[in-house]
Design an enzyme around this catalytic site. Structure first.
Site, PDB file in Angstrom:
ATOM      1  N   ASP A  35       6.100   1.469  -1.311  1.00 18.05           N
ATOM      2  CA  ASP A  35       5.069   2.482  -1.051  1.00 18.05           C
ATOM      3  C   ASP A  35       4.281   2.107   0.199  1.00 18.05           C
ATOM      4  O   ASP A  35       4.228   0.940   0.591  1.00 18.05           O
ATOM      5  CB  ASP A  35       4.096   2.564  -2.239  1.00 18.05           C
ATOM      6  CG  ASP A  35       4.798   3.023  -3.512  1.00 18.05           C
ATOM      7  OD1 ASP A  35       5.860   3.659  -3.406  1.00 18.05           O
ATOM      8  OD2 ASP A  35       4.266   2.728  -4.600  1.00 18.05           O
TER       9      ASP A  35
HETATM   10  N1  URA Z   1       6.756  -0.183  -7.551  1.00 18.34           N
HETATM   11  C1  URA Z   1       5.775   0.619  -7.059  1.00 18.34           C
HETATM   12  O1  URA Z   1       5.057   1.277  -7.803  1.00 18.34           O
HETATM   13  N2  URA Z   1       5.629   0.663  -5.716  1.00 18.34           N
HETATM   14  C2  URA Z   1       6.359  -0.045  -4.860  1.00 18.34           C
HETATM   15  O2  URA Z   1       6.145   0.020  -3.650  1.00 18.34           O
HETATM   16  C3  URA Z   1       7.371  -0.877  -5.388  1.00 18.34           C
HETATM   17  C4  URA Z   1       7.546  -0.935  -6.743  1.00 18.34           C
END
Ligand code: URA
Length: 259
Positions: free
Chosen positions: A106
């Site tokens: 993310d």
């Molecule tokens: N899980 C999440 O919620 N976000 C990420 O970036 C990676 C794993």
């Protein structure tokens, strides 16, 4: 046999444009197996031939594999008109056509991302069937209870949309603002860790990826920096294990989180 045009071979190593490669060849600064080669379209066998630029041999690699310490605020995409992408962070000398992140984090997640132009490699580390584990530190805004740990182990039903594969959760640190958990997954659904904790009323306030397979993020890389993987590291990425943990001490939370 792995043949390609000489000019294409040189520029595919990421240091020079096709035009610059052609110019070097024209000026007689390129040798193939010790002999000056002035034909840009001469065929080069990557498995056998030694290509040198101004006397310095190139180590020809078909694919590139880079380790990036992703900072927050950067998107895991190849291009985006409005935002900085992980590929934008790659310095020109390491750039290659077709470079992409093997697995997305993310925008606000930090830590280990591998960039490559090798689609098969990416598939091998991303497919849940290949059992390559990914390890994260997650700061949440409350207590990680035994019930949550057990649920992660069993598989969490996320909003009745899907049930996660079994994962491992331990409490790394307890702080006034909430616990820091160490999570090991072998899949990567959209916002998976955030949604898993959300199922128990907890919000992830900071998330950092520590490792993929047996490859740990190089602590010497500052956020935003990247470097090529060594051949040994490349093997470590693909090592499969039943879910286990790296040593917590290698990646203390305070290095990555504002505590
Ligand atoms: N899980 C999440 O919620 N976000 C990420 O970036 C990676 C794993």
């Amino acid at each position: 046999m792995n043949k390609q045009r000489l000019d294409k071979t040189i520029c595919s190593q990421g240091m020079l444009s096709r035009k610059e490669a052609k110019e070097l060849i024209r000026r007689g600064q390129v040798t193939v197996n010790g002999r000056v080669e002035k034909q840009a379209d001469a065929a080069v066998d990557w498995d056998q031939d030694i290509v040198a630029l101004s006397g310095a041999p190139l180590s020809l690699q078909q694919h590139v594999y880079l380790m990036l310490n992703k900072p927050a605020g950067v998107v895991s995409a190849t291009e985006d008109a409005a935002q900085t992408t992980v590929v934008d962070l790659v310095p020109p000398q390491l750039r290659r056509k077709g470079l992409f992140p093997a697995g997305r984090l993310d925008k606000d997640t930090t830590g280990l991302v591998i960039l490559t132009d090798d689609g098969e490699f990416a598939h091998n580390i991303l497919s849940p069937k290949k059992h390559v584990q990914k390890e994260y530190l997650a700061q949440v805004d409350g207590k990680i209870t035994l019930e949550i740990i057990e649920a992660f182990r069993a598989g969490v039903n996320v909003n009745n949309e899907y049930t996660t594969l079994p994962s491992r959760l331990t409490v790394e640190q307890s702080l006034p603002q909430g616990d820091i958990g160490r999570v090991v997954l072998r899949e990567g659904m959209y916002h998976q860790i955030k949604r898993m904790f959300r199922s128990f009323g907890l919000t992830v306030t900071q998330l950092h990826r520590v490792s993929i397979g047996n490859l740990l993020l190089d602590e010497a890389l500052l956020p935003g920096q990247c470097r090529p993987l060594t051949p040994q590291e490349l093997e470590m990425v693909q090592q499969r294990e039943e879910i286990s943990f790296s040593q917590g001490a290698i990646s203390p939370c305070e290095r990555h989180f504002t505590l």
